[in-house]
Enzyme design. Structure first.
Site, PDB file in Angstrom:
ATOM      1  CG  PHE A 145      -1.830   1.277   1.149  1.00 34.04           C
ATOM      2  CD1 PHE A 145      -2.968   1.269   0.364  1.00 34.04           C
ATOM      3  CD2 PHE A 145      -1.500   2.422   1.840  1.00 34.04           C
ATOM      4  CE1 PHE A 145      -3.777   2.404   0.283  1.00 34.04           C
ATOM      5  CE2 PHE A 145      -2.294   3.558   1.763  1.00 34.04           C
ATOM      6  CZ  PHE A 145      -3.436   3.551   0.978  1.00 34.04           C
ATOM      7  CG  ASP A 230       5.897   3.847   1.528  1.00 31.69           C
ATOM      8  OD1 ASP A 230       5.860   4.566   2.537  1.00 31.69           O
ATOM      9  OD2 ASP A 230       4.925   3.712   0.761  1.00 31.69           O
ATOM     10  CE  LYS A 259      -0.323   7.140   6.336  1.00 33.58           C
ATOM     11  NZ  LYS A 259      -1.484   7.893   5.887  1.00 33.58           N
TER      12      LYS A 259
END
Length: 404
Positions: A145, A230, A259
């Site tokens: 994801f 990531d 984030k």
């Protein structure tokens, strides 16, 4: 009569009426928050065990971050990258030093960071490695994801994320996550990068086999391929180290961050790499009006400084051990398996008991917020400011839900 006085049902109906239904939120309407706790429009408090998918690593309204945002709001919020502002250099330098890299490229969302990493890797492949024009490929993992853009969902293996959004962007080879032999076999003369999550968050906090990340590093070095990590969910203290890659002593060629970098206040993302990689970009070839804006930089610089103390990494290690011990005690008592690292856990519920959604709904009724994924799995990612007592409370509420 009591239900008629509550604000939550009407607020949910209004939200459903006026928004596209691309989310299925729990029936909770939050109005305020502080630390690890949320309060809804009816005054009920909830322990936040999701932390905005790691965007709130430092909790809600961390005083240092809020102060930085207030101070910057009174001075300057946006210039675009047409000019340099006085918060930019400090942010880029301090983040680069935290990452042990030469350069930083600020963006806004995690998906933008991933898109940036893809573009940089391709350009590096053509200009530095000498890949055949138009033939660059990137090796990615099943269960990944990385975001929701058209390019990113093109290499997703989640049909909910991918179906009906074609035609799909070419240039990606998908291999099983954690399978070093398959990854190695997928690399050819036109491979420019391997893009993976050191821990797969959306898939259910899946930790790869020991030795996998060092193996990826070794193969990428041998094959002259960029290793892109990531760390948008796994990085910035979540797993007990600054980066999830640190647990195995691995340094990728490129970090993708987001984030928590915005402190739960503003969207901030970044790509960090050395000059021989990020240096392939020239003016006009990539950018963002809001990327690296003054408000974002002011907040994110304080985030980097919080991480530089090591306090939050230590908290994640110590409190994570307590969380995982509590969760492991529930295996065989409603849980089938527990995975994760630091203050991050994926829990597989016995599907004969209930779905992940049902478990999260029942937890919410008990004042604990978490999120389900992929059927009978739920994820826990509490803020790193959570206390021992709050962890014990969350585990106790989960035990009560599983016991029925």
């Amino acid at each position: 009569m009591i239900d008629d006085m509550l604000r939550t049902p009407e607020a949910i109906r209004d939200a459903e009426r006026w928004t596209a239904h691309n989310y299925h939120p729990l029936p909770v309407v939050i109005s305020s928050a502080e630390g690890s706790w949320l309060t809804d429009v009816d005054g009920r408090r909830y322990l936040d065990c999701l932390a905005g998918y790691s965007a709130l690593n430092f909790g809600h309204r961390h005083p240092t971050l809020i102060a930085a945002a207030h101070a910057q709001l009174d001075r300057l919020t946006l210039t675009s990258r047409a000019f340099v502002h006085d918060q930019f250099a400090d942010f880029c330098r301090e983040l680069a030093e935290l990452c042990r890299k030469d350069l930083v490229l600020p963006m806004n969302t995690g998906a933008e960071a991933v898109e940036t990493g893809i573009k940089v890797a391709r350009k590096w492949g053509y200009q530095v490695k000498g890949v055949t024009p138009g033939q660059a490929n990137i090796v990615v993992a099943e269960g990944n994801f990385h975001g929701r853009t058209t390019t990113i969902v093109s290499f997703s293996t989640d049909e909910d994320a991918r179906a009906d959004f074609g035609p799909y962007t070419p240039g990606f080879t998908v291999v099983p996550y954690g399978d070093l032999a398959a990854l190695t076999a997928a690399i050819d003369e036109n491979t420019v990068a391997v893009l993976i999550e050191p821990i797969q968050g959306e898939q259910g906090v899946v930790v790869p086999p020991e030795g996998y990340l060092p193996g990826v590093r070794r193969v990428c070095t041998e094959q002259n391929v960029l290793f892109i990590a990531d760390e948008i969910q796994s990085g910035l203290g979540r797993t007990g180290d600054t980066f999830a890659c640190d647990h195995e002593g691995v340094t990728p060629d490129m970090y993708l961050l987001g984030k928590a970098l915005g402190g739960g206040i503003v969207p901030v993302s970044a790509v960090a790499a050395n000059a021989d990689v990020l240096g392939v970009l020239r003016p006009g070839q990539h950018g963002s009006t809001f990327g690296g804006n003054p408000l974002a930089c002011a907040v994110a610089t304080e985030v980097v400084r919080l991480l530089a103390t090591g306090e939050f990494q230590r908290r994640s290690t110590e409190l994570g051990a307590r969380l995982h011990a509590g969760l492991r005690s529930l295996v065989g008592r409603g849980l089938v398996a527990v995975r994760g690292r630091g203050l991050w856990a994926g829990l597989d519920i016995d599907p004969a008991l209930m779905s992940g959604r049902e478990a999260c709904e029942r937890l919410a009724e008990r004042g604990v917020l978490a999120k389900d994924t992929h059927g009978a799995t739920i994820r826990l990612a509490p803020p790193l400011v959570i206390t021992e007592e709050e962890i014990d409370h969350a585990v106790a509420q989960l035990a009560a839900v599983l016991a029925g």
